[in-house]
Design an enzyme around this catalytic site. Structure first.
Site, PDB file in Angstrom:
ATOM      1  N   CYS A   1      -5.557   1.133   6.080  1.00 18.50           N
ATOM      2  CA  CYS A   1      -5.469   2.385   6.143  1.00 18.50           C
ATOM      3  C   CYS A   1      -6.691   3.006   5.295  1.00 18.50           C
ATOM      4  O   CYS A   1      -6.778   4.273   5.420  1.00 18.50           O
ATOM      5  CB  CYS A   1      -4.056   3.181   5.828  1.00 18.50           C
ATOM      6  SG  CYS A   1      -3.889   2.836   4.171  1.00 18.50           S
TER       7      CYS A   1
ATOM      8  N   CYS B   1      -7.170  -0.974   1.128  1.00 21.50           N
ATOM      9  CA  CYS B   1      -6.508  -1.323   2.064  1.00 21.50           C
ATOM     10  C   CYS B   1      -7.330  -1.377   3.354  1.00 21.50           C
ATOM     11  O   CYS B   1      -7.768  -0.364   3.724  1.00 21.50           O
ATOM     12  CB  CYS B   1      -4.890  -0.548   2.222  1.00 21.50           C
ATOM     13  SG  CYS B   1      -4.084  -1.123   3.719  1.00 21.50           S
TER      14      CYS B   1
ATOM     15  N   CYS C   1      -7.943  -5.085 -10.202  1.00 18.45           N
ATOM     16  CA  CYS C   1      -7.506  -3.925 -10.975  1.00 18.45           C
ATOM     17  C   CYS C   1      -7.222  -2.869 -10.352  1.00 18.45           C
ATOM     18  O   CYS C   1      -7.997  -2.067  -9.476  1.00 18.45           O
ATOM     19  CB  CYS C   1      -8.756  -3.819 -11.880  1.00 18.45           C
ATOM     20  SG  CYS C   1      -8.214  -2.612 -13.275  1.00 18.45           S
TER      21      CYS C   1
ATOM     22  N   CYS D   1       0.950  -1.075  -0.173  1.00 18.68           N
ATOM     23  CA  CYS D   1       0.015  -0.187  -0.040  1.00 18.68           C
ATOM     24  C   CYS D   1       1.126   1.412   0.041  1.00 18.68           C
ATOM     25  O   CYS D   1       1.809   1.356   0.795  1.00 18.68           O
ATOM     26  CB  CYS D   1      -0.834   0.015   1.229  1.00 18.68           C
ATOM     27  SG  CYS D   1      -1.779   1.454   1.466  1.00 18.68           S
TER      28      CYS D   1
END
Length: 132
Positions: A100, A97, A120, A48
């Protein structure tokens, strides 16, 4: 806006470029075939962009022809959250994510075996940690 939300927004704006902020925190998207990792073939782990949590292994990346980095599975269950996205006149499954809330992209059920999924993902939402 609560003080904690204002702090978070200021922190993200300081950490991310304006384009990364637009994509990661405001649920934007990058142009197809323009992202840094669209054609990347290196081995490693995609994390991330916002918090550094590992999300995808490069071995699950494939060329979907969509113009965005595509993966057929996440690295570990529970690290990628799914949400219904009814924007732009269609129903899709947004992925973020789970640690976060960074907007990653969308997941579709038209991917290859073994999962049949296509995660994607915007390159701007990721950092590749290349295998050495």
């Amino acid at each position: 806006m609560a003080d904690s939300q204002k702090y978070d927004e200021e922190r993200w704006r300081a950490k991310l470029s304006p384009e990364e902020y637009r994509i990661c925190r405001e649920k934007g998207t990058e142009r197809p075939f323009a992202g840094e990792y669209c054609h990347e073939k290196a081995e490693g782990t995609y994390a991330c962009k916002c918090c550094g949590q590992p999300l995808f292994d490069a071995s699950s990346k494939y060329d979907s022809g969509s113009g965005w980095p595509s993966f057929y599975q996440g690295l570990k269950e529970g690290d990628i959250a799914e949400h219904t996205d009814a924007s732009h006149g269609m129903i899709r499954t947004e992925i973020t994510c789970a640690h976060c809330g960074c907007h990653l992209g969308h997941v579709f059920e038209d991917g290859p075996a073994p999962t049949g999924l296509r995660y994607c993902v915007n390159s701007a939402s990721l950092t590749l940690k290349k295998k050495v």
